[in-house]
Design a protein around this motif. Sequence first.
Motif, PDB file in Angstrom:
ATOM      1  N   CYS A   1       7.484  -1.537   8.178  1.00 54.51           N
ATOM      2  CA  CYS A   1       8.711  -1.825   8.916  1.00 54.51           C
ATOM      3  C   CYS A   1       8.452  -2.009  10.400  1.00 54.51           C
ATOM      4  CB  CYS A   1       9.731  -0.714   8.674  1.00 54.51           C
ATOM      5  SG  CYS A   1      10.356  -0.685   6.973  1.00 54.51           S
ATOM      6  N   ALA A   2       7.530  -1.226  10.946  1.00 60.60           N
ATOM      7  CA  ALA A   2       7.183  -1.381  12.362  1.00 60.60           C
ATOM      8  C   ALA A   2       6.610  -2.777  12.626  1.00 60.60           C
ATOM      9  CB  ALA A   2       6.179  -0.306  12.768  1.00 60.60           C
ATOM     10  N   ASP A   3       5.758  -3.248  11.722  1.00 56.45           N
ATOM     11  CA  ASP A   3       5.190  -4.590  11.879  1.00 56.45           C
ATOM     12  C   ASP A   3       6.268  -5.658  11.732  1.00 56.45           C
ATOM     13  OD1 ASP A   3       2.606  -3.891  12.467  1.00 56.45           O
ATOM     14  OD2 ASP A   3       1.785  -4.327  10.488  1.00 56.45           O
ATOM     15  N   TRP A   4       7.143  -5.512  10.747  1.00 54.18           N
ATOM     16  CA  TRP A   4       8.188  -6.517  10.544  1.00 54.18           C
ATOM     17  C   TRP A   4       9.144  -6.569  11.735  1.00 54.18           C
ATOM     18  CZ3 TRP A   4       8.959  -4.404   4.968  1.00 54.18           C
ATOM     19  CH2 TRP A   4       8.042  -5.050   4.101  1.00 54.18           C
ATOM     20  N   CYS A   5       9.439  -5.391  12.293  1.00 56.10           N
ATOM     21  CA  CYS A   5      10.324  -5.372  13.463  1.00 56.10           C
ATOM     22  C   CYS A   5       9.689  -6.112  14.633  1.00 56.10           C
ATOM     23  CB  CYS A   5      10.637  -3.933  13.858  1.00 56.10           C
ATOM     24  SG  CYS A   5      11.822  -3.125  12.792  1.00 56.10           S
ATOM     25  N   GLN A   6       8.417  -5.830  14.876  1.00 54.76           N
ATOM     26  CA  GLN A   6       7.733  -6.490  15.982  1.00 54.76           C
ATOM     27  C   GLN A   6       7.632  -7.991  15.726  1.00 54.76           C
ATOM     28  OE1 GLN A   6       4.008  -4.674  17.031  1.00 54.76           O
ATOM     29  NE2 GLN A   6       3.594  -6.133  18.692  1.00 54.76           N
TER      30      GLN A   6
ATOM     31  N   LEU B   1       0.814  -1.210   0.000  1.00 55.59           N
ATOM     32  CA  LEU B   1       0.000   0.000   0.000  1.00 55.59           C
ATOM     33  C   LEU B   1       0.854   1.269   0.000  1.00 55.59           C
ATOM     34  CD1 LEU B   1      -2.774  -1.089   2.545  1.00 55.59           C
ATOM     35  CD2 LEU B   1      -3.166  -0.473   0.144  1.00 55.59           C
ATOM     36  N   GLY B   2       2.166   1.107   0.025  1.00 58.32           N
ATOM     37  CA  GLY B   2       3.068   2.250   0.037  1.00 58.32           C
ATOM     38  C   GLY B   2       3.279   2.866   1.409  1.00 58.32           C
ATOM     39  N   GLN B   3       2.895   2.132   2.458  1.00 57.28           N
ATOM     40  CA  GLN B   3       3.036   2.647   3.822  1.00 57.28           C
ATOM     41  C   GLN B   3       4.242   1.978   4.480  1.00 57.28           C
ATOM     42  OE1 GLN B   3      -0.771   2.739   5.976  1.00 57.28           O
ATOM     43  NE2 GLN B   3      -1.858   2.587   4.014  1.00 57.28           N
ATOM     44  N   GLU B   4       5.440   2.418   4.044  1.00 54.67           N
ATOM     45  CA  GLU B   4       6.675   1.738   4.440  1.00 54.67           C
ATOM     46  C   GLU B   4       6.933   1.782   5.944  1.00 54.67           C
ATOM     47  OE1 GLU B   4       6.437   3.885   1.977  1.00 54.67           O
ATOM     48  OE2 GLU B   4       7.190   2.953   0.129  1.00 54.67           O
ATOM     49  N   SER B   5       6.651   2.911   6.568  1.00 57.22           N
ATOM     50  CA  SER B   5       6.919   3.019   8.005  1.00 57.22           C
ATOM     51  C   SER B   5       6.099   2.019   8.807  1.00 57.22           C
ATOM     52  CB  SER B   5       6.619   4.448   8.493  1.00 57.22           C
ATOM     53  OG  SER B   5       7.486   5.372   7.892  1.00 57.22           O
TER      54      SER B   5
END
Length: 211
Positions: free
Chosen positions: A179-184, A172-176
């Motif tokens: 990345c927050a989800d992938w980090c968690q 969806l183009g919502q990189e931030s």
Amino acid sequence: MTYRLAVAFLLISAGLSAQTKEEVALNNLAISLMDEGNYKEALIHLDKLTAASGNNFVYRYNRAVTLFNLKQYQEAIKEYKFLHELIPDQSEYVFQIGNAYEQIDSVEQATDFYTQAINMDADHFIYFFKRGTILLKQNKLQEAVADFTSSIALNPKHHNSLHNRGITFYKLGQESKACADWCQSFQLGNTYSKSHIDQNCSKIQACVPSK
């Protein structure tokens, strides 16, 4: 699969009154074989049980689980549909019908049965996760985000929901947010998230996985 067998154990007390001692012993043997992953041999015993007592939902459920694990998905679907007709208010059977349809790439039918399961009982995170994953594959991104968010609300430590929502956010183009989800997800033990972080999150300071 442990979760699915646990449901059968919770249900088993309701069916015990109709079981003979021989049937109980044979069913316990089949369950032991299932626990060992020996589904082919377990099916032989479960076939005997269902032939002798076809309406016993414990035997039919164990047979359905066994057929699914043997990748005999069409036969598993028949068993779960029989169980659903026998006990219409049990969302587990409806969910498993969807799960089997997903394995044979019947996307619309899988989605429909997952939706039915959610409408029957919206307290199971896995129902939302599985439907969300299919929606993601279909590129229905906003709907997928909603399902993964519902799954995470029910089980905040389900790293696969976080991982897949991250993928959806990224598309969806919502990189931030991705990345927050992938980090968690990575912090919770999902190693697949690490490659997404390395490839896509190097410029986002908020995304720093724990060591």
